[in-house]
Design a protein around this motif. Structure first.
Motif, mmCIF file in Angstrom:
data_model
loop_
_atom_site.group_PDB
_atom_site.id
_atom_site.type_symbol
_atom_site.label_atom_id
_atom_site.label_comp_id
_atom_site.label_asym_id
_atom_site.label_seq_id
_atom_site.Cartn_x
_atom_site.Cartn_y
_atom_site.Cartn_z
ATOM 1 N N ILE A 42 -8.289 9.959 6.941
ATOM 2 C CA ILE A 42 -6.936 9.541 6.547
ATOM 3 C C ILE A 42 -6.999 8.692 5.284
ATOM 4 O O ILE A 42 -6.208 8.882 4.346
ATOM 5 N N ASN A 43 -7.937 7.749 5.236
ATOM 6 C CA ASN A 43 -8.082 6.899 4.050
ATOM 7 C C ASN A 43 -8.415 7.723 2.815
ATOM 8 O O ASN A 43 -7.875 7.482 1.725
ATOM 9 N N ALA A 44 -9.303 8.704 2.974
ATOM 10 C CA ALA A 44 -9.694 9.551 1.853
ATOM 11 C C ALA A 44 -8.510 10.387 1.370
ATOM 12 O O ALA A 44 -8.317 10.572 0.157
ATOM 13 N N LEU A 45 -7.724 10.895 2.303
ATOM 14 C CA LEU A 45 -6.543 11.675 1.922
ATOM 15 C C LEU A 45 -5.552 10.810 1.155
ATOM 16 O O LEU A 45 -5.000 11.229 0.128
ATOM 17 N N ASN A 46 -5.329 9.587 1.639
ATOM 18 C CA ASN A 46 -4.385 8.698 0.944
ATOM 19 C C ASN A 46 -4.889 8.343 -0.452
ATOM 20 O O ASN A 46 -4.093 8.240 -1.404
ATOM 21 N N GLU A 47 -6.185 8.148 -0.602
ATOM 22 C CA GLU A 47 -6.750 7.883 -1.936
ATOM 23 C C GLU A 47 -6.522 9.077 -2.857
ATOM 24 O O GLU A 47 -6.177 8.914 -4.035
ATOM 25 N N HIS A 48 -6.720 10.276 -2.309
ATOM 26 C CA HIS A 48 -6.496 11.492 -3.096
ATOM 27 C C HIS A 48 -5.023 11.622 -3.491
ATOM 28 O O HIS A 48 -4.709 11.946 -4.648
ATOM 29 N N TYR A 49 -4.121 11.341 -2.557
ATOM 30 C CA TYR A 49 -2.689 11.423 -2.864
ATOM 31 C C TYR A 49 -2.299 10.414 -3.951
ATOM 32 O O TYR A 49 -1.477 10.701 -4.824
ATOM 33 N N GLU A 50 -2.905 9.221 -3.870
ATOM 34 C CA GLU A 50 -2.615 8.172 -4.866
ATOM 35 C C GLU A 50 -3.136 8.578 -6.241
ATOM 36 O O GLU A 50 -2.428 8.450 -7.258
ATOM 37 N N GLU A 51 -4.356 9.092 -6.274
ATOM 38 C CA GLU A 51 -4.979 9.479 -7.550
ATOM 39 C C GLU A 51 -4.260 10.647 -8.211
ATOM 40 O O GLU A 51 -4.211 10.736 -9.448
ATOM 41 N N THR A 52 -3.718 11.538 -7.408
ATOM 42 C CA THR A 52 -3.037 12.726 -7.946
ATOM 43 C C THR A 52 -1.523 12.546 -8.024
ATOM 44 O O THR A 52 -0.788 13.493 -8.287
ATOM 45 N N ASP A 53 -1.063 11.319 -7.785
ATOM 46 C CA ASP A 53 0.356 10.969 -7.916
ATOM 47 C C ASP A 53 1.246 11.866 -7.067
ATOM 48 O O ASP A 53 2.267 12.383 -7.536
ATOM 49 N N ARG A 54 0.861 12.052 -5.799
ATOM 50 C CA ARG A 54 1.666 12.873 -4.902
ATOM 51 C C ARG A 54 2.904 12.112 -4.448
ATOM 52 O O ARG A 54 2.948 10.885 -4.486
ATOM 53 N N ALA A 55 3.906 12.829 -4.006
ATOM 54 C CA ALA A 55 5.183 12.226 -3.607
ATOM 55 C C ALA A 55 5.167 11.717 -2.168
ATOM 56 O O ALA A 55 6.178 11.221 -1.674
ATOM 57 N N PHE A 56 4.035 11.808 -1.503
ATOM 58 C CA PHE A 56 3.958 11.412 -0.109
ATOM 59 C C PHE A 56 2.625 10.727 0.170
ATOM 60 O O PHE A 56 1.702 10.751 -0.653
ATOM 61 N N PHE A 57 2.531 10.123 1.355
ATOM 62 C CA PHE A 57 1.284 9.501 1.804
ATOM 63 C C PHE A 57 1.278 9.496 3.326
ATOM 64 O O PHE A 57 2.283 9.843 3.966
ATOM 65 N N ILE A 58 0.142 9.140 3.916
ATOM 66 C CA ILE A 58 0.032 9.091 5.373
ATOM 67 C C ILE A 58 0.246 7.651 5.823
ATOM 68 O O ILE A 58 -0.490 6.750 5.427
ATOM 69 N N MET A 59 1.256 7.464 6.648
ATOM 70 C CA MET A 59 1.617 6.125 7.125
ATOM 71 C C MET A 59 1.153 5.951 8.565
ATOM 72 O O MET A 59 1.256 6.863 9.379
ATOM 73 N N GLU A 60 0.621 4.769 8.878
ATOM 74 C CA GLU A 60 0.247 4.451 10.251
ATOM 75 C C GLU A 60 1.463 3.837 10.932
ATOM 76 O O GLU A 60 1.919 2.752 10.554
ATOM 77 N N VAL A 61 2.024 4.544 11.891
ATOM 78 C CA VAL A 61 3.267 4.097 12.523
ATOM 79 C C VAL A 61 3.275 4.523 13.985
ATOM 80 O O VAL A 61 2.780 5.596 14.341
ATOM 81 N N ALA A 62 3.827 3.662 14.831
ATOM 82 C CA ALA A 62 3.981 3.954 16.264
ATOM 83 C C ALA A 62 2.672 4.389 16.913
ATOM 84 O O ALA A 62 2.640 5.270 17.759
ATOM 85 N N GLY A 63 1.565 3.779 16.492
ATOM 86 C CA GLY A 63 0.271 4.075 17.090
ATOM 87 C C GLY A 63 -0.345 5.381 16.655
ATOM 88 O O GLY A 63 -1.306 5.857 17.268
ATOM 89 N N GLY A 64 0.167 5.969 15.588
ATOM 90 C CA GLY A 64 -0.378 7.233 15.099
ATOM 91 C C GLY A 64 -0.230 7.358 13.596
ATOM 92 O O GLY A 64 0.024 6.369 12.898
ATOM 93 N N TYR A 65 -0.379 8.583 13.098
ATOM 94 C CA TYR A 65 -0.302 8.841 11.658
ATOM 95 C C TYR A 65 0.789 9.866 11.383
ATOM 96 O O TYR A 65 0.971 10.822 12.135
ATOM 97 N N GLN A 66 1.508 9.666 10.262
ATOM 98 C CA GLN A 66 2.581 10.592 9.912
ATOM 99 C C GLN A 66 2.715 10.677 8.400
ATOM 100 O O GLN A 66 2.605 9.660 7.695
#
Length: 203
Positions: A42-66
């Motif tokens: 999940i951390n690696a995916l979020n880093e990739h999304y940040e580096e590639t300026d994606r319009a979304f990210f993975i949020m940790e919410v309600a005990g899970g990921y979305q």
């Protein structure tokens, strides 16, 4: 199975789900391997999304990921769904929800005592909207039902756990910013503070 494959599958699972997915549920999709480093992926995916300026990210919410869209795109997304409005809560619903959140598990008689009015109808509405759950019965005469917040409550307010609730002194501002209610709408904070318990005990 390679890490790249795990990453692709986890990304696909997040895209396909309309609710947060726990790490355990993710691992359950891989019958041959339960030692998958979900958090690292999940951390690696979020880093990739940040580096590639994606319009979304993975949020940790309600005990899970979305997967969620970034805040700066909210105005455009609102235009897409202009015909469907976000669930709004009345002053009575917000008062009752605040009491449940900070006093849980709490019975209807205790909620009525704090609010000063009957809360039957409000509690039914909150149950129907999946913002609270029945947690059991109180060991007192009549054995009234006990209420607590639900996973839907965490999703609605963007919280990962009940520990992320704001302090009671911050709730006034939160109330005014939620659901577009009038500025004179106020939660019964004094009564809640007088009988407050540690929310960490409800985890």
């Amino acid at each position: 199975m390679s890490t790249d494959h795990y990453t692709s599958v986890i990304e696909a699972l997040l895209f396909a789900s309309d609710k947060p997915i726990s790490a355990g549920k993710v691992r359950g999709c891989f019958e041959e391997d339960e030692s998958i480093p979900v958090q690292e992926i999940i951390n690696a995916l979020n880093e990739h999304y940040e580096e590639t300026d994606r319009a979304f990210f993975i949020m940790e919410v309600a005990g899970g990921y979305q997967l969620v869209s970034r805040q700066e795109y909210e105005p455009y997304i609102k235009q897409l769904y202009v015909s469907s409005s976000r669930m709004r809560l009345s002053q009575a619903a917000l008062e009752t929800l605040a009491i449940v959140a900070y006093k849980q598990p709490v019975s209807r008689p205790d909620i009525d005592a704090i609010r000063g009015v009957n809360s039957d109808g409000v509690l039914r509405t909150l149950l129907e909207r999946d913002l609270i759950d029945i947690k059991g019965r109180e060991e007192t005469p009549g054995r009234p039902l006990l209420y607590g917040t639900s996973e839907g409550f965490l999703r609605y307010f963007g919280l990962n756990s009940i520990k992320d609730l704001p302090k009671l002194k911050e709730i006034d501002k939160l109330t005014l910013e939620s659901a577009d209610i009038p500025e004179d709408a106020d939660v019964a904070l004094t009564e809640i503070e007088d009988t407050d318990t540690d929310t960490s005990a409800t985890e």
